[in-house]
Design a protein around this motif. Structure first.
Motif, PDB file in Angstrom:
ATOM      1  N   VAL A 247       0.859  -1.191   0.000  1.00  0.00           N
ATOM      2  CA  VAL A 247       0.000   0.000   0.000  1.00  0.00           C
ATOM      3  C   VAL A 247       0.892   1.237   0.000  1.00  0.00           C
ATOM      4  CG1 VAL A 247      -1.850   1.237   1.184  1.00  0.00           C
ATOM      5  CG2 VAL A 247      -1.720  -1.259   1.354  1.00  0.00           C
ATOM      6  N   SER A 248       0.770   2.072  -1.009  1.00  0.00           N
ATOM      7  CA  SER A 248       1.545   3.311  -1.014  1.00  0.00           C
ATOM      8  C   SER A 248       0.784   4.392  -0.270  1.00  0.00           C
ATOM      9  CB  SER A 248       1.834   3.777  -2.444  1.00  0.00           C
ATOM     10  OG  SER A 248       0.645   4.153  -3.093  1.00  0.00           O
ATOM     11  N   SER A 250       0.703   6.828   3.449  1.00  0.00           N
ATOM     12  CA  SER A 250       0.398   6.463   4.839  1.00  0.00           C
ATOM     13  C   SER A 250      -0.513   7.526   5.440  1.00  0.00           C
ATOM     14  CB  SER A 250       1.689   6.321   5.667  1.00  0.00           C
ATOM     15  OG  SER A 250       2.486   7.480   5.554  1.00  0.00           O
ATOM     16  N   ALA A 254      -4.701   5.292   2.875  1.00  0.00           N
ATOM     17  CA  ALA A 254      -3.789   4.155   2.965  1.00  0.00           C
ATOM     18  C   ALA A 254      -3.893   3.428   4.295  1.00  0.00           C
ATOM     19  CB  ALA A 254      -2.354   4.630   2.734  1.00  0.00           C
ATOM     20  N   MET A 258      -5.056  -0.404   4.889  1.00  0.00           N
ATOM     21  CA  MET A 258      -4.232  -1.390   5.582  1.00  0.00           C
ATOM     22  C   MET A 258      -5.021  -2.082   6.684  1.00  0.00           C
ATOM     23  SD  MET A 258      -0.549   0.518   6.037  1.00  0.00           S
ATOM     24  CE  MET A 258      -0.039   1.767   4.858  1.00  0.00           C
ATOM     25  N   VAL A 268       0.199  -6.744   5.060  1.00  0.00           N
ATOM     26  CA  VAL A 268       0.774  -5.575   4.406  1.00  0.00           C
ATOM     27  C   VAL A 268       2.292  -5.700   4.471  1.00  0.00           C
ATOM     28  CG1 VAL A 268       0.948  -3.059   4.400  1.00  0.00           C
ATOM     29  CG2 VAL A 268      -1.208  -4.156   5.051  1.00  0.00           C
ATOM     30  N   CYS A 271       4.913  -0.331   2.507  1.00  0.00           N
ATOM     31  CA  CYS A 271       4.139   0.903   2.463  1.00  0.00           C
ATOM     32  C   CYS A 271       5.107   2.060   2.262  1.00  0.00           C
ATOM     33  CB  CYS A 271       3.309   1.087   3.727  1.00  0.00           C
ATOM     34  SG  CYS A 271       4.282   1.261   5.236  1.00  0.00           S
TER      35      CYS A 271
END
Length: 455
Positions: A247-248, A250, A254, A258, A268, A271
């Protein structure tokens, strides 16, 4: 000077109207390349739809031109007493299905090209939710990260002062986007209420819970992206349980994506944020990452505290994974990242952000057989719950998080069905969700525009 592309129509369907619309878009807005790319993708998708529904042909040109573009200055006073000025935008793109609906983005990169691209995308995204909302987008070219809380409140109040005459529960209902969360929406709503002189809870969505915001609105975009991803995997005979996911970003989208991945049995494994990336094969501790971010830290700071985490400076999409969820910003997955994902056996890429996968990267993923969930469908969960917030405001109701989550899951599943069915019907391939999303959304908007007459 922009390159002359008025005759660059080789990949468009043979319909002369589509070619004429494309030439008009280039002529009117020669430098708006993000907007051009989105328009071109839609025009490529809807040729087969027009063959079946030739009466919708005259809708296309109107659909590609916003109903209204509002550009205004936002003057405010910083903590040092200096007067500063930024530029604000609101593009009210299409209201055939209902009030304009779309977020406000505060970022230095915001300009008319960005806002028109996002607004055009929003028209189709909102149509795919099945709810009665039109499409719009707005924002300002300010960097909220550089402002104190007092400065940002004054900026929001100045922004709201200009916007008050252009928004309303039955006209245009903004929400948050990048750089605009519940706090900022609360400040904008407060100034709007002060100037309007009355309560109008349906004028903005994404409000704090104390002001009538919906349960689960902060989580909605991330959760919805995962719900859409689950349907994509199910079509392939897989699920999230045991899947490795990258997952890009934060931020809000995002982190909640997650959370939902972990709750669904996935891991995950990577990130990122604007300052770097982290790979963690045994699984990112999302709660610990959230705590670091809330304290102003980065994924690199998180990685320092985790013995199994490897920090990096590049893209997180070089990590081996089964699912990739780009949830940061546009253009983050280019050809190199797409090749890495394909080489590592990634099954599904679903866009949690708006336009994070470039056209060149999408072509590479398609050639490699990697499932692609376009943002106008995959990340529609946020606006879907915004529309649910509008319903709650209109009825003076408060729904529980479980009730909202159930409705969100149903909306995303039904959106997937619309997209898949249109992909099969008009493009002969139920896995071609990009063309399917454009075709399904165009059908719904074109039907409404036709029923309204030439307006």
């Amino acid at each position: 000077m922009a390159r002359d592309r008025t005759d660059d129509t080789d990949d468009l369907p043979g319909d002369a109207t589509l070619r004429e619309v494309w030439r008009d878009v280039l002529r009117r807005d020669p430098h708006q390349e993000l907007f051009h790319a989105d328009v071109r993708a839609v025009l490529r998708s809807i040729g087969p739809v027009l063959l079946e529904h030739p009466g919708y042909t005259d809708v296309v040109g109107r659909l590609c031109e916003p109903e209204r573009v509002i550009v205004f200055r936002v003057p405010w006073v910083d903590d040092a007493g200096r007067v500063r000025v930024h530029r604000g935008f609101r593009v009210q793109f299409n209201s055939a299905l209902g009030p304009y609906k779309g977020g406000l983005r505060f970022a230095p990169s915001v300009d008319l090209d960005v806002v028109k691209f996002l607004g055009f995308e929003q028209v189709f995204k909102n149509a795919l939710t099945g709810q009665d909302i039109g499409g719009g987008k707005g924002g300002a070219d300010v960097d909220p990260k550089t402002l104190s809380a007092g400065e940002l409140m004054r900026f929001c109040q100045s922004f709201a002062t200009e916007m008050v005459q252009h928004v309303g529960a039955a006209l245009d209902v903004p929400a948050g986007d990048m750089g605009v969360g519940p706090r900022e929406i609360g400040w904008i709503y407060g100034q709007h209420q002060r100037l309007a002189g009355h309560h109008e809870p349906g004028v903005l969505t994404g409000k704090p819970a104390a002001l009538g915001g919906s349960a689960l609105r902060p989580e909605a975009t991330g959760y919805g992206t995962v719900y859409f991803t689950q349907r994509m995997l199910a079509e392939q005979g897989h699920d999230l349980d045991g899947a490795r996911v990258v997952v890009s970003g934060s931020g809000n989208v995002a982190l909640h994506a997650m959370d939902k991945v972990v709750a669904s049995g996935g891991t995950v494994v990577g990130c990122s944020d604007s300052r770097g990336a982290v790979a963690e094969p045994d699984g990112v501790d999302v709660a610990a990452l959230r705590e670091v971010k809330e304290q102003g830290g980065s994924v690199a700071d998180y990685a320092e505290k985790r013995s199994g985490a490897t920090p990096g400076e590049g893209s997180p999409f070089t990590v081996e994974c089964d699912v990739a969820l780009p949830c940061a910003t546009q253009g983050e997955i280019g050809p190199d990242e797409a090749r890495a994902l394909a080489d590592h056996g990634c099954r599904v890429v679903a866009e949690g952000a708006n336009g994070p996968v470039t056209p060149e990267a999408r072509a590479i993923l398609r050639e490699a057989g990697v499932g692609f969930g376009p943002g106008k469908a995959a990340n529609a969960g946020g606006v879907a719950v915004s529309a649910l917030e509008m319903q709650q405001a209109a009825g003076r109701e408060r729904w529980s998080a479980d009730e909202v989550d159930e409705r969100l899951s149903t909306i995303m599943s039904e959106a997937f069905d619309r997209v898949r069915d249109a992909a099969e019907r008009y493009h002969g391939d139920p896995t071609d969700l990009e063309n399917g999303a454009n075709a399904a959304a165009f059908l719904r908007v074109a039907e409404a525009m036709t029923a309204l007459g030439v307006v």
